[in-house]
Design a protein around this motif. Sequence first.
Motif, PDB file in Angstrom:
ATOM      1  N   TYR A  68      -2.840  56.052  22.572  1.00 59.74           N
ATOM      2  CA  TYR A  68      -1.213  56.071  23.097  1.00 59.74           C
ATOM      3  C   TYR A  68      -1.224  57.187  23.999  1.00 59.74           C
ATOM      4  CZ  TYR A  68      -0.468  52.109  19.985  1.00 59.74           C
ATOM      5  OH  TYR A  68      -0.460  50.972  19.512  1.00 59.74           O
ATOM      6  N   GLU A  72       0.318  57.282  27.703  1.00 56.59           N
ATOM      7  CA  GLU A  72       1.611  58.012  28.022  1.00 56.59           C
ATOM      8  C   GLU A  72       1.378  58.898  29.214  1.00 56.59           C
ATOM      9  OE1 GLU A  72       4.562  61.134  25.905  1.00 56.59           O
ATOM     10  OE2 GLU A  72       3.306  59.950  24.496  1.00 56.59           O
ATOM     11  N   THR A  75       1.357  56.995  32.382  1.00 56.50           N
ATOM     12  CA  THR A  75       2.764  56.410  32.686  1.00 56.50           C
ATOM     13  C   THR A  75       3.517  57.794  33.224  1.00 56.50           C
ATOM     14  OG1 THR A  75       2.577  54.915  31.125  1.00 56.50           O
ATOM     15  CG2 THR A  75       4.743  55.524  31.691  1.00 56.50           C
ATOM     16  N   THR A  76       3.492  58.891  32.649  1.00 55.95           N
ATOM     17  CA  THR A  76       4.140  60.129  32.812  1.00 55.95           C
ATOM     18  C   THR A  76       3.620  60.453  34.481  1.00 55.95           C
ATOM     19  OG1 THR A  76       4.258  60.825  30.662  1.00 55.95           O
ATOM     20  CG2 THR A  76       4.653  62.627  32.318  1.00 55.95           C
TER      21      THR A  76
END
Length: 263
Positions: A68, A72, A75-76
């Motif tokens: 995860y 993340e 995505t960030t």
Amino acid sequence: MKAYTLITGASQGLGKSIALEFAKRNMNLVLVALPKSGLPELSKFIKENMYVEVHYIEIDLSTVDSCYAISEYITTHNLPIKNLVNNAGVLSRGLFDNLDEAFILKQIAVNVTTPTLLIKLLLNNMKSVAPASILNISSMASFFALPKKQVYGATKAYLTSFSKSLRKELKTTNISVTTICPGGLNTTTRLCYQNRIVSWVTRKTVLNPEDASKIAIEAMLRKQRLIVPGFVNKCLMILDKLLPEFIKDKLAEKELNKFPKAA
């Protein structure tokens, strides 16, 4: 839009060779490996000498949270993942009775849970930049019953089977799934020694990571389903189907006796 190749277990051995090979092909990278495994130094070398963008994530892949965290990060930083290489793996060479329970669970987590969950978490990202590719690094151990590699072989059998089914499911999304099943690899000093003391036939199944990385990437780019690199390895796959079980048991016992009794 700049695309990236994400590689797990990228700081050493086959993963490092795959990273360098992709960089030679002008592909930006997201490299993932354990802390203190040389990842910052490798990333700096690639950026300064091969002129591609490199992100790196130092993380322990034996926990679900790490998957995860990687998702993340992607995505960030808004990183389109064109290629995903699931290379990280935990090897074993010990009798099951002597293996520590925590080690067994860690081996299953890294070899099974991590590649499965990473694909799940990054799939929508990859669909957005399709055509895209998934390269899963399995092993010839996924096809054979090998003493002292019982858990490792089982985890790789899962990855091989999972990859075949996933490939069929993703066909309409223009995401290919390629599985490579090498024999032994000369990735560490210990493995180089062990690969030298086995039989002549077994030695011929061993590849250098530089050669294996080129074969793997070419297979992925050609969207091949599964590849067993090396002529001798291909012959062994055929021979395994022909030999009766008692002969295979004798051969396995002979190889087993060449290693120290301790795990």
